[in-house]
Motif scaffolding. Sequence first.
Motif, PDB file in Angstrom:
ATOM      1  N   GLU A 149       5.158  40.572  30.119  1.00  0.00           N
ATOM      2  CA  GLU A 149       6.172  41.545  30.520  1.00  0.00           C
ATOM      3  C   GLU A 149       6.051  41.889  32.005  1.00  0.00           C
ATOM      4  OE1 GLU A 149       8.641  42.765  28.837  1.00  0.00           O
ATOM      5  OE2 GLU A 149       8.176  42.211  26.764  1.00  0.00           O
ATOM      6  N   LEU A 150       7.174  42.182  32.615  1.00  0.00           N
ATOM      7  CA  LEU A 150       7.221  42.598  34.000  1.00  0.00           C
ATOM      8  C   LEU A 150       6.587  43.981  34.152  1.00  0.00           C
ATOM      9  CD1 LEU A 150       8.554  41.160  36.456  1.00  0.00           C
ATOM     10  CD2 LEU A 150      10.497  42.694  36.146  1.00  0.00           C
ATOM     11  N   LYS A 151       5.688  44.138  35.105  1.00  0.00           N
ATOM     12  CA  LYS A 151       5.050  45.435  35.362  1.00  0.00           C
ATOM     13  C   LYS A 151       5.931  46.219  36.328  1.00  0.00           C
ATOM     14  CE  LYS A 151       0.384  43.673  34.525  1.00  0.00           C
ATOM     15  NZ  LYS A 151      -0.963  43.401  35.105  1.00  0.00           N
ATOM     16  N   GLY A 155      11.840  36.051  34.390  1.00  0.00           N
ATOM     17  CA  GLY A 155      12.012  34.670  33.975  1.00  0.00           C
ATOM     18  C   GLY A 155      11.140  34.348  32.775  1.00  0.00           C
ATOM     19  N   LEU A 156      10.551  33.174  32.766  1.00  0.00           N
ATOM     20  CA  LEU A 156       9.744  32.728  31.630  1.00  0.00           C
ATOM     21  C   LEU A 156       8.242  32.904  31.853  1.00  0.00           C
ATOM     22  CD1 LEU A 156      11.718  29.507  30.657  1.00  0.00           C
ATOM     23  CD2 LEU A 156      11.621  31.659  29.382  1.00  0.00           C
ATOM     24  N   ALA A 157       7.869  33.585  32.928  1.00  0.00           N
ATOM     25  CA  ALA A 157       6.449  33.851  33.183  1.00  0.00           C
ATOM     26  C   ALA A 157       6.344  35.095  34.062  1.00  0.00           C
ATOM     27  CB  ALA A 157       5.774  32.654  33.841  1.00  0.00           C
ATOM     28  N   ALA A 158       6.431  36.256  33.441  1.00  0.00           N
ATOM     29  CA  ALA A 158       6.445  37.505  34.198  1.00  0.00           C
ATOM     30  C   ALA A 158       5.190  37.694  35.044  1.00  0.00           C
ATOM     31  CB  ALA A 158       6.616  38.689  33.243  1.00  0.00           C
ATOM     32  N   ASP A 165      22.312  33.301  28.201  1.00  0.00           N
ATOM     33  CA  ASP A 165      23.541  33.774  28.842  1.00  0.00           C
ATOM     34  C   ASP A 165      23.489  35.259  29.172  1.00  0.00           C
ATOM     35  OD1 ASP A 165      23.513  33.992  25.950  1.00  0.00           O
ATOM     36  OD2 ASP A 165      25.582  34.705  26.068  1.00  0.00           O
ATOM     37  N   LEU A 166      22.824  36.055  28.321  1.00  0.00           N
ATOM     38  CA  LEU A 166      22.770  37.503  28.558  1.00  0.00           C
ATOM     39  C   LEU A 166      21.867  37.856  29.734  1.00  0.00           C
ATOM     40  CD1 LEU A 166      22.640  38.914  24.907  1.00  0.00           C
ATOM     41  CD2 LEU A 166      24.628  38.547  26.388  1.00  0.00           C
ATOM     42  N   GLY A 167      20.919  36.973  30.034  1.00  0.00           N
ATOM     43  CA  GLY A 167      20.049  37.218  31.175  1.00  0.00           C
ATOM     44  C   GLY A 167      20.726  36.962  32.509  1.00  0.00           C
ATOM     45  N   LYS A 168      21.959  36.464  32.472  1.00  0.00           N
ATOM     46  CA  LYS A 168      22.716  36.195  33.703  1.00  0.00           C
ATOM     47  C   LYS A 168      23.732  37.296  33.999  1.00  0.00           C
ATOM     48  CE  LYS A 168      22.452  31.219  32.722  1.00  0.00           C
ATOM     49  NZ  LYS A 168      23.224  29.983  32.464  1.00  0.00           N
ATOM     50  N   LYS A 169      23.761  38.320  33.123  1.00  0.00           N
ATOM     51  CA  LYS A 169      24.781  39.363  33.262  1.00  0.00           C
ATOM     52  C   LYS A 169      24.122  40.740  33.323  1.00  0.00           C
ATOM     53  CE  LYS A 169      28.031  36.586  30.552  1.00  0.00           C
ATOM     54  NZ  LYS A 169      28.821  36.523  29.295  1.00  0.00           N
ATOM     55  N   PHE A 192      17.628  47.019  38.341  1.00  0.00           N
ATOM     56  CA  PHE A 192      18.729  46.614  37.474  1.00  0.00           C
ATOM     57  C   PHE A 192      18.210  46.244  36.090  1.00  0.00           C
ATOM     58  CE2 PHE A 192      20.245  45.735  41.752  1.00  0.00           C
ATOM     59  CZ  PHE A 192      21.564  46.133  41.718  1.00  0.00           C
ATOM     60  N   GLN A 193      19.141  46.200  35.140  1.00  0.00           N
ATOM     61  CA  GLN A 193      18.847  45.765  33.781  1.00  0.00           C
ATOM     62  C   GLN A 193      19.934  44.788  33.349  1.00  0.00           C
ATOM     63  OE1 GLN A 193      16.302  46.554  31.402  1.00  0.00           O
ATOM     64  NE2 GLN A 193      17.325  44.847  30.381  1.00  0.00           N
ATOM     65  N   THR A 194      19.539  43.678  32.769  1.00  0.00           N
ATOM     66  CA  THR A 194      20.530  42.736  32.248  1.00  0.00           C
ATOM     67  C   THR A 194      20.992  43.193  30.863  1.00  0.00           C
ATOM     68  OG1 THR A 194      18.897  41.326  31.151  1.00  0.00           O
ATOM     69  CG2 THR A 194      19.354  40.867  33.479  1.00  0.00           C
ATOM     70  N   LYS A 195      21.841  42.406  30.243  1.00  0.00           N
ATOM     71  CA  LYS A 195      22.354  42.739  28.922  1.00  0.00           C
ATOM     72  C   LYS A 195      21.361  42.414  27.807  1.00  0.00           C
ATOM     73  CE  LYS A 195      27.280  42.645  29.906  1.00  0.00           C
ATOM     74  NZ  LYS A 195      28.623  42.166  29.491  1.00  0.00           N
ATOM     75  N   VAL A 196      20.191  41.912  28.183  1.00  0.00           N
ATOM     76  CA  VAL A 196      19.149  41.610  27.201  1.00  0.00           C
ATOM     77  C   VAL A 196      18.412  42.887  26.824  1.00  0.00           C
ATOM     78  CG1 VAL A 196      17.029  40.318  26.791  1.00  0.00           C
ATOM     79  CG2 VAL A 196      18.864  39.293  28.144  1.00  0.00           C
ATOM     80  N   SER A 197      18.149  43.061  25.546  1.00  0.00           N
ATOM     81  CA  SER A 197      17.483  44.287  25.089  1.00  0.00           C
ATOM     82  C   SER A 197      15.996  44.117  24.802  1.00  0.00           C
ATOM     83  CB  SER A 197      18.180  44.816  23.825  1.00  0.00           C
ATOM     84  OG  SER A 197      18.192  43.828  22.816  1.00  0.00           O
ATOM     85  N   ASN A 198      15.536  42.871  24.563  1.00  0.00           N
ATOM     86  CA  ASN A 198      14.109  42.657  24.299  1.00  0.00           C
ATOM     87  C   ASN A 198      13.752  41.200  24.593  1.00  0.00           C
ATOM     88  OD1 ASN A 198      14.584  41.051  21.763  1.00  0.00           O
ATOM     89  ND2 ASN A 198      15.384  43.017  21.055  1.00  0.00           N
ATOM     90  N   ARG A 199      12.449  40.907  24.566  1.00  0.00           N
ATOM     91  CA  ARG A 199      11.978  39.581  24.948  1.00  0.00           C
ATOM     92  C   ARG A 199      12.498  38.487  24.007  1.00  0.00           C
ATOM     93  NH1 ARG A 199      10.646  38.015  29.871  1.00  0.00           N
ATOM     94  NH2 ARG A 199       9.524  36.050  29.805  1.00  0.00           N
ATOM     95  N   LYS A 200      12.535  38.771  22.719  1.00  0.00           N
ATOM     96  CA  LYS A 200      13.015  37.782  21.766  1.00  0.00           C
ATOM     97  C   LYS A 200      14.456  37.405  22.065  1.00  0.00           C
ATOM     98  CE  LYS A 200      13.577  36.926  16.812  1.00  0.00           C
ATOM     99  NZ  LYS A 200      13.416  37.487  15.434  1.00  0.00           N
ATOM    100  N   GLU A 201      15.285  38.398  22.330  1.00  0.00           N
ATOM    101  CA  GLU A 201      16.683  38.129  22.655  1.00  0.00           C
ATOM    102  C   GLU A 201      16.790  37.357  23.968  1.00  0.00           C
ATOM    103  OE1 GLU A 201      20.736  40.640  22.256  1.00  0.00           O
ATOM    104  OE2 GLU A 201      19.306  41.467  23.715  1.00  0.00           O
TER     105      GLU A 201
END
Length: 251
Positions: free
Chosen positions: A58-60, A119-122, A93-97, A78-87
């Motif tokens: 997770e991002l610190k 990204g894929l390696a916080a 696509d939600l990580g781009k918005k 900022f926050q993307t439209k993603v609500s959790n790591r699994k999503e």
Amino acid sequence: MSKEISHKSYLQKDPWENLRSLSKARIALGNSGGSLPTKELLSFQEDHAFTKDAIYSELKEKELLEQLKEFDLPVYQFQTKVSNRKEYLQRPDLGKKLSNNRNTKKSENFDILFILTDGLAAEAINEGAIPLLREIIPKLKNDRKIGLCLVKYGRVAIGDEIATSLNAIFTAVLIGERPGLSSPKSMGVYTTYDPKPGITDERRNCISNIHENGLSIDRASKLLQYFIKESFRRKLSGVKLKSGNSGIIEK
């Protein structure tokens, strides 16, 4: 009487073992009979576990926001439209918005935005982003108006929406790359001139494999400085702007 036959197991070195000094890749591992040596098998399993952990790191945010203050520049979260790591893993696509609660000011205008996202390696961002900014920002601060952004659950293209929100000419997205077995904390930097939603990746330049066993912070900073300088000079980025192994070159 039958003669007892003893079977003695032994390790057999690979004749190309000297190549291991040149790379962290799994080469010249040797063998024990028809199998890998136990040591190498356990090493693989350990690195595989590190790689899986990296994907779910997770991002610190609090620590990074505190560290970003040292640059005395505007900072946006900022926050993307993603609500959790699994999503995040299941819905790229939600990580781009951006989510609807955008923390922006329409009157802002920036030459350059440095955007930090997991990204894929916080852990790559937690450990590598600030050292890179310390190298590059002093070289630009007097000539360009710079803003800093922190985004949770972001993909590379999130920089395009943020640039539109903050009226930025150029973005450098610092992001954790897909972890490998020998590089679970690798950071990439994606640069884009005139970013806007909907552009494709051929419009971007990439500096990849920034980690302790890969590209150094110093070298990455020099490449980034080159891309910034040439993007503003030529008013473009992407496949028309390249660098070569024999030195920084244009095409």
